[in-house]
Motif scaffolding. Structure first.
Motif, PDB file in Angstrom:
ATOM      1  N   ALA A 519      41.209  39.195  50.197  1.00 52.44           N
ATOM      2  CA  ALA A 519      42.554  38.749  50.575  1.00 52.44           C
ATOM      3  C   ALA A 519      43.337  38.326  49.340  1.00 52.44           C
ATOM      4  CB  ALA A 519      42.459  37.589  51.561  1.00 52.44           C
ATOM      5  N   GLY A 520      44.645  38.523  49.410  1.00 52.54           N
ATOM      6  CA  GLY A 520      45.517  38.190  48.285  1.00 52.54           C
ATOM      7  C   GLY A 520      45.859  36.722  48.245  1.00 52.54           C
ATOM      8  N   LYS A 521      44.850  35.863  48.227  1.00 50.07           N
ATOM      9  CA  LYS A 521      45.049  34.418  48.175  1.00 50.07           C
ATOM     10  C   LYS A 521      44.330  33.872  46.944  1.00 50.07           C
ATOM     11  CE  LYS A 521      40.976  33.424  51.024  1.00 50.07           C
ATOM     12  NZ  LYS A 521      40.479  32.787  52.252  1.00 50.07           N
ATOM     13  N   PRO A 522      44.611  32.645  46.539  1.00 49.49           N
ATOM     14  CA  PRO A 522      43.940  32.085  45.362  1.00 49.49           C
ATOM     15  C   PRO A 522      42.420  32.042  45.534  1.00 49.49           C
ATOM     16  CG  PRO A 522      45.871  30.783  45.915  1.00 49.49           C
ATOM     17  CD  PRO A 522      45.695  31.763  47.033  1.00 49.49           C
ATOM     18  N   GLN A 523      41.714  32.752  44.703  1.00 47.05           N
ATOM     19  CA  GLN A 523      40.255  32.770  44.689  1.00 47.05           C
ATOM     20  C   GLN A 523      39.801  33.505  43.432  1.00 47.05           C
ATOM     21  OE1 GLN A 523      38.397  35.302  47.686  1.00 47.05           O
ATOM     22  NE2 GLN A 523      40.347  36.328  48.013  1.00 47.05           N
ATOM     23  N   ILE A 524      38.552  33.316  43.068  1.00 50.13           N
ATOM     24  CA  ILE A 524      37.983  34.008  41.911  1.00 50.13           C
ATOM     25  C   ILE A 524      37.027  35.080  42.412  1.00 50.13           C
ATOM     26  CG2 ILE A 524      36.479  33.760  39.898  1.00 50.13           C
ATOM     27  CD1 ILE A 524      37.614  31.008  39.454  1.00 50.13           C
ATOM     28  N   VAL A 525      37.170  36.263  41.851  1.00 47.39           N
ATOM     29  CA  VAL A 525      36.292  37.375  42.185  1.00 47.39           C
ATOM     30  C   VAL A 525      35.556  37.789  40.928  1.00 47.39           C
ATOM     31  CG1 VAL A 525      36.138  39.725  43.079  1.00 47.39           C
ATOM     32  CG2 VAL A 525      37.857  38.155  43.997  1.00 47.39           C
ATOM     33  N   ILE A 526      34.233  37.730  40.957  1.00 46.83           N
ATOM     34  CA  ILE A 526      33.397  38.158  39.836  1.00 46.83           C
ATOM     35  C   ILE A 526      32.831  39.518  40.182  1.00 46.83           C
ATOM     36  CG2 ILE A 526      31.395  37.604  38.419  1.00 46.83           C
ATOM     37  CD1 ILE A 526      31.792  34.682  39.222  1.00 46.83           C
ATOM     38  N   ALA A 527      33.047  40.509  39.316  1.00 49.83           N
ATOM     39  CA  ALA A 527      32.621  41.877  39.625  1.00 49.83           C
ATOM     40  C   ALA A 527      32.152  42.579  38.366  1.00 49.83           C
ATOM     41  CB  ALA A 527      33.760  42.666  40.278  1.00 49.83           C
ATOM     42  N   THR A 528      31.191  43.475  38.538  1.00 55.97           N
ATOM     43  CA  THR A 528      30.756  44.351  37.457  1.00 55.97           C
ATOM     44  C   THR A 528      31.619  45.610  37.460  1.00 55.97           C
ATOM     45  OG1 THR A 528      29.074  45.243  38.946  1.00 55.97           O
ATOM     46  CG2 THR A 528      28.388  43.512  37.420  1.00 55.97           C
ATOM     47  N   PRO A 529      31.660  46.373  36.372  1.00 57.65           N
ATOM     48  CA  PRO A 529      32.496  47.583  36.328  1.00 57.65           C
ATOM     49  C   PRO A 529      32.186  48.546  37.465  1.00 57.65           C
ATOM     50  CG  PRO A 529      31.730  47.035  34.127  1.00 57.65           C
ATOM     51  CD  PRO A 529      31.017  46.103  35.060  1.00 57.65           C
TER      52      PRO A 529
END
Length: 760
Positions: A519-529
């Motif tokens: 969702a387009g809300k304040p949060q942190i997303v940690i992702a690998t390539p």
């Protein structure tokens, strides 16, 4: 006779003996009685057609391109009729009849058979090797349905051009105002001559798919076919969504539930259910569906005429087939575009060295690159936070994995939307680097990465040259240090930095796997390539305003940029830029406050390409360095590996040790012949010469259950380099060498790959 048999005989109940049926006499066809069949036999030395007789009764069905069953030795095998002939060089007493025609449907058209033959020759394989991957297994159910379904599908294909009307109204105005070279692309699509197009995409969520969808829709509008190869199924889904914006429907069962399939876009992928894959393949082969999208297997889509052949991220490792002859999707599509008189497009955010080399050497190559003013507004504000920049900013956390400057940017971005933290893949490895400037230690002979040996000097991974009296090319230091690249623990460390903020982790290595959307809300997303989730705008609350309407990340932070300095592959920098640009493309533009931070030390050309969003900088640097070190794409190359004795024998047989291929000679004529540009030929007074063979170097033994697998102890790899004009000759010689090895039952493994992605 026993008592039981005697009693049955007296009662007249004795079992009757079965009469053997006399097989029906087969009469050779009156016209073209010989069928040359390509049998499904993967052995390299059997990679040719075999002659069979065609029975008069099956002559009409036994057309070139149909699937048949034949007796080969003591086995019944499937194959395809490659052509019909009046005579055979095989003695008539040795000819057998076809066992039967499995299906009268033509699976391989004449054009497709020619394409498969050329692809096999290009990569040094056999036609059977290509057919194993290109043609899906038959489904009898689908063949029966197509008798009634072909006409309705073809009517839909004929209606397609009228339905599309003018796709230029939807897409070309935007493309023309964004990219230099847009008109040249449209002219190439409208012409019937081959064109090579390199397309550097602007950032933006799925913007690459919207741009490429216009080119596909334009090709379909003027009555042509289109094939698009994508790196993974997430990109396939994005492409299908963009094509749907033009009214193109996926090939699927009709909503009426009557078993009839219809649609405009077929997906081809090797892991599809066999029936679905065969159905999609036949829809394309009959001309009922003219648009094909998919991953690597889609490169063999059976399209006809001057079609559009496109690939996204052509340097991605997924584009290389893992089966002999290890065909590469980019080379296959470009070859087919040239043979069909079509258009080849290499699209993506990063530009591969091969695309750059072709742009520099081909007369008529077309470049689509963003206009400066548009690129400035469309790209996010990108900064490279290396040690020098952090010192200039007086950052109190210099040396920290996430410096104070990055933490401040993340906290500000979280006030308005989500933030993406891109971290390297998990895994570890040890490489050698300069003790002073920390750049990866390279071989002074071939520029390959150096490997630490247990009781001797460091050794090159490519050519095996001992690094005696080594000095760094950048700073002149003569000391090396081992650097351990380890991304374990990254996720836990980042989760501890921001308290009270929702954190999501998207990586294939966790139980939840890859998260598709957030969702387009304040949060942190940690992702690998490759695992970055897309941002979906939040819906407005009932009777109120939306909690958030963002479809992009407000900030993207790329951590551990220093790991790009120690990757081992020849395309390591290009792969890093591709991953970084793919993540940065999901960020909001600078006009909406979007920021991208590259944290850590990196190659200046690599970092600068990301900061100014110009992949030509790194691509040109790559080509320049590879010309100096005589590595692909400036030359043709093949990787040969297997048992040491088998590899050395093969190298000797092809003339790479003492024959005419032992010395690599390059001049301007060699570099220009294959791209049709000889205006500058003869500028050099003498040819440059190098050893053609790099290596052989040992390959790490394959490990089983706590032991080394038998036959894998003495395996080596060598690289053979030739001028581009001799690439086809090299492939042919290697195929003959492998045929000799297999047919002679010589011991040991022997394999080769033409134009490998990594010379390791």
């Amino acid at each position: 006779m026993n008592n039981r048999a005697e009693q049955l005989a007296l009662d007249g109940l004795a079992p009757r003996k079965r009469r053997r049926r006399t097989p029906a006499e087969k009469i050779p066809a009156a016209r073209m009685p010989i069928a040359r069949v390509m049998i499904d036999v993967q052995a390299t030395h059997l990679g040719r057609t075999f002659d069979y007789l065609v029975d008069e009764k099956s002559s009409e069905a036994a057309q070139p391109g149909v699937r048949v069953r034949v007796r080969f030795g003591h086995k019944l095998l499937d194959g395809f009729i490659w052509e019909r002939a009046e005579h055979s060089d095989t003695p008539s007493s040795s000819l057998r009849f076809l066992e039967r025609v499995i299906s009268p449907r033509v699976v391989l058209s004449k054009r497709m058979r020619e394409d498969v033959t050329r692809i096999a020759d290009m990569f040094g394989g056999t036609v059977a090797n290509i057919l194993r991957v290109a043609v899906p297994p038959r489904s009898a159910k689908v063949d029966r349905e197509y008798v009634a379904g072909d006409k309705s599908l073809k009517r839909r294909s004929e209606e397609l051009s009228a339905m599309l009307a003018d796709p230029d109204l939807k897409g070309f105005a935007r493309i023309e105002s964004s990219y230099a070279g847009a008109r040249e692309l449209r002219d190439a699509l409208n012409s019937k001559t081959y064109a090579n197009v390199v397309w550097d995409n602007l950032p933006g969520p799925r913007l690459w798919a919207k741009d490429l969808a216009w080119a596909v829709a334009h090709a379909l509008m003027i009555g042509r076919s289109a094939v698009v190869v994508l790196p993974d199924m997430r990109h396939v889904a994005d492409m299908a969504r963009s094509l749907a914006a033009y009214g193109l429907k996926p090939f699927a069962p009709s909503a009426a539930g009557n078993g009839v399939w219809s649609g405009d876009v077929a997906t081809l992928e090797a892991s599809m259910p066999p029936e679905l894959r065969y159905r999609s393949y036949m829809a394309v082969a009959t001309g009922a569906v003219r648009c094909v999208i998919g991953v690597r297997a889609a490169m063999y889509a059976p399209v006809e005429g001057p079609a559009l052949f496109a690939i996204v991220d052509d340097s991605a490792y997924q584009n290389a087939d893992g089966l002999m002859p290890y065909a590469n999707a980019r080379d296959v599509l470009q070859l087919r575009a040239g043979e069909h008189g079509g258009v080849f497009i290499a699209a993506g955010h990063a530009r591969s060295p091969l695309s750059q080399w072709q742009v520099e050497h081909e007369r008529h190559a077309i470049q689509l690159h963003a206009l400066s003013a548009v690129a400035k507004d469309a790209t996010p504000w990108t900064r490279w936070l290396n040690r020098e920049e952090l010192s200039r900013l007086a950052d109190p956390a210099i040396g920290a994995r996430v410096p104070h400057t990055a933490v401040s940017v993340i906290n500000r971005a979280l006030k308005t939307g989500p933030v993406l933290l891109s971290v390297p893949y998990r895994g570890s490895g040890t490489v050698l680097a300069c003790a002073k400037c920390r750049r990866q230690a390279r071989c002074s002979r071939c520029a390959g990465p150096l490997l630490q040996m247990p009781d001797s000097a460091a050794q090159c991974r490519w050519c095996g040259y001992a690094a005696v009296h080594w000095t760094c090319r950048e700073c002149g230091c003569d000391r090396m240090r081992a650097v351990r690249v380890d991304a374990e623990g990254t996720l836990r460390e980042l989760q501890g930095l921001f308290h009270g903020v929702p954190i999501m982790v998207s990586t294939p290595n966790q139980p939840r796997g890859i998260i598709e959307d957030v969702a387009g809300k304040p949060q942190i997303v940690i992702a690998t390539p490759g695992a970055e989730p897309r941002v979906v705008p939040m819906r407005p609350a009932p009777g109120g305003e939306a909690a958030g309407l963002s479809s992009t990340y407000q900030a993207v932070v790329i951590l551990d940029a220093w790991t790009s300095l120690y990757a081992l592959g020849i395309d390591a920098r290009i792969d890093a830029l591709t991953a970084w640009m793919r993540a940065a493309a999901l960020c909001a533009p600078r006009t909406r406050g979007g920021q991208v931070l590259l944290v850590g030390e990196a190659d200046p050309a690599l970092a600068h390409s990301l900061v100014v969003w110009d992949p030509r900088i790194l691509a040109a640097r790559e080509v320049e360095e590879r010309e100096e070190t005589v590595l692909p794409p400036t030359v043709g190359a093949a990787s040969v590996w297997g048992d040491r004795r088998a590899v050395m024998t093969a190298l000797d047989r092809i003339g790479a040790l003492t024959g005419d291929l032992a010395v690599l000679k390059i001049d301007d004529t060699d570099r220009a012949d294959d791209v049709g540009d000889t205006d500058d030929a003869g500028d050099t007074d003498e040819d440059m010469e190098w050893p053609a063979v790099l290596g052989p170097v040992p390959i790490a033994p394959e490990l089983g259950l706590n032991r080394t697998l038998e036959g894998s102890q003495d395996r080596v790899r060598a690289i053979v380099r030739v001028p581009w004009r001799r690439s086809a000759e090299l492939a042919k010689r290697l195929r003959v060498a492998v045929c000799t090895h297999v047919a002679g039952r010589e011991p040991g493994e022997l394999r080769f790959k033409i134009n490998p992605k990594d010379v390791l």
